[in-house]
Design an enzyme around this catalytic site. Sequence first.
Site, PDB file in Angstrom:
ATOM      1  CG  HIS A   1      -2.126  -0.919   0.983  1.00 50.70           C
ATOM      2  ND1 HIS A   1      -3.371  -0.679   1.520  1.00 50.70           N
ATOM      3  CD2 HIS A   1      -2.249  -2.077   0.282  1.00 50.70           C
ATOM      4  CE1 HIS A   1      -4.204  -1.646   1.169  1.00 50.70           C
ATOM      5  NE2 HIS A   1      -3.535  -2.515   0.416  1.00 50.70           N
TER       6      HIS A   1
ATOM      7  CG  HIS B   1      -4.912 -11.288  -3.029  1.00 55.32           C
ATOM      8  ND1 HIS B   1      -5.978 -10.954  -3.840  1.00 55.32           N
ATOM      9  CD2 HIS B   1      -4.536 -10.120  -2.430  1.00 55.32           C
ATOM     10  CE1 HIS B   1      -6.232  -9.663  -3.736  1.00 55.32           C
ATOM     11  NE2 HIS B   1      -5.366  -9.130  -2.883  1.00 55.32           N
TER      12      HIS B   1
END
Length: 721
Positions: A99, A264
């Site tokens: 992020h 993920h």
Amino acid sequence: MDGKVGNTATGCPVIHGGMTSAETSNTAWWPNALNLDILHQHDTKTNPMGKDFNYREEVKKLDFVAFKKDLHALMTDSQAWWPADWGHYGGLMIRMSWHAAGSYRVADGRGGAGTGNQRFAPLNSWPDNVNLDKARRLLWPIKKKYGNKISWADLIVLAGTIAYESMGLKTFGFGFGREDIWHPEKDVYWGSEQEWLGAKRYDDKDRQSLETPLAAVQMGLIYVNPEGVNGQPDPLRTAQDVRVTFGRMAMNDEETVALTAGGHTVGKCHGNGNAKFLGPEPEAADIEDQGLGWINKTTRGIGRNTVSSGIEGAWTTHPTQWDNGYFYLLLNYDWELKKSPAGAWQWEPIHIKEEDKPVDVEDPAIRHNPIMTDADMAIKMDPVYRKIAERFYKDPDYFAEVFARAWFKLTHRDMGPKTRYIGPDVPKEDLIWQDPVPSGNRAYDIAAAKAKIAASNLTIGEMVSTAWDSARTFRGSDKRGGANGARIRLKPQKDWEGNEPQRLTKVLRILEGIAADTGASVADVIVLAGNVGIEKAAKAAGFDIIVPFAPGRGDATDDMTDAESFDVLEPLHDGYRNWLKKAYDVRPEELMLDRTQLMGLTAHEMTVLVGGLRVLGTNHNNTQHGVFTDRVGVLTNDFFVNLTDMANVWIPSKDNLYEIRDRKAGNIKWTATRVDLVFGSNSILRSYAEVYAQDDNKGKFIQDFVAAWTKVMNADRFDLA
């Protein structure tokens, strides 16, 4: 405090501190005034390290082996105040790094992980960054131990890379050298919304109208909405968002699938609780919370009860190890929509085998369904993404290699050329997205090259304009562009309208011949020609000067250049050469301010450069707007003298143009644009203009112009640092 009278919890009124309120700032009173603050951020007054501190030298003293060993140990050192999922902080650290780096956007090079900006607003309080404050606090003991030898920016990025190594991925490498900032960035436009997650960035159904330079689909998100477009699941529509968003981060389809799947493969989403019990974000948290946000003071709120995105569950069976389980689950099971305990949309498998379920983060005897977000389902349902995913599934080694390279690109995209990388893990391979430039010759006869340039038939305007056009592409945001490499002679730059291709071709033909005759690079000769032009113009004004010059620029080739990636560097406006490609909604002076900030210039450097370039005859297509002199080609302060002369009056003409008339006689003396007039209109810029208009500052004007010019020419010379 409201700017007038503050009131503490005890009710005691005070009259001090009023000027800490934004409500009484100049921008609040005059919101349309040109705000120069973006040119003056990150100065020494906010930096506690002192002017002599050099992080890029300090980090070289780091014990890299011991430092990385400590980071590895941290991954499995679970803390009771914020316990690690399955005893491993890898997923949390990767999300933090991701992020940070993922805020980068290719359009203006801003965002990214290169400054440690995640520590400050607004990023530290974005809805998409819930609980990343905990990740940074977990890193604090390591930052404290190694101190000045490691920046927060480097630490935040490396933590994610080490997390992958800890879980079994062979990473591609790592480069240190990111320098910290010390307050929020003022130059980054994150969007115009006044509310988090506002759905206002698109105006059509094909999802192609996202405002430039933005990359995220909603305010407060890094990428796309994990629940679906505007929170409504629709994988094929989400696929459009994913493609646009990752494309604006300079990622192709294969890199997009690799990054999504690799991100993920480990970790989990957190939504096993009620989000209404979360406290305010860090910037709004109570003072006793000490900069931590989203604290659940009502229920347990940690471990298996953590709430972050609101989606709940892991993507894979083994969320603390690198494997190919993501594709196994995604492609081999059918999925259906469900709601998480927090009420978020998520996809869960139908009829999944018990052994394919991940275990509970606290109790390995309990298993839960894995989940997929709408973005994951987009990988499965979009035909292009699906084909890539199937190849990765069949070839795990290929997937690991592509992901490792894509992760390296994601976390280093805003660092600039490879010469800026520091440390033992810098990959030897040159990558085209690093805009490689070969080393240049430093041993040629500079005086001979200057003599040949001076003897050519090139005008001062031609020489200075070409050098400026070559250098002005530099962006301090992601360290791309600049004069090094002489890519102005390659596609696409040689054909840009702002570079006046016909004039450029003529000038380059002459300068390339001089480079061949002297052994200099074309890049050096282009800059040297600009210097020669300035020296001639200064001499004509009565000043003998030598413009500083550092040889050694190299010449890039087409094979070293991803032409498409340079499209975003094309100047669509340049106030320094008084040019707009077309009319824009943004005022011309604001566009100039944005370019100035990207080039790393201050307000007074902008002022002196504009004034000097005007009298040197460098306007695009030789327009005469702002050329307040009858001695074009002579480096005088005439621009400022006539700008500040009250014998003149300024009359609006048409299309943001103005006539400068004699106040008494009424005759037109010159024409100007808003970019010219702002230096007399804005109170701060006028104060600088008055300095350069003074009778005793003609020499200072030339001195400051040369210094600012040299700064622009050397902005990308990281080899000189």
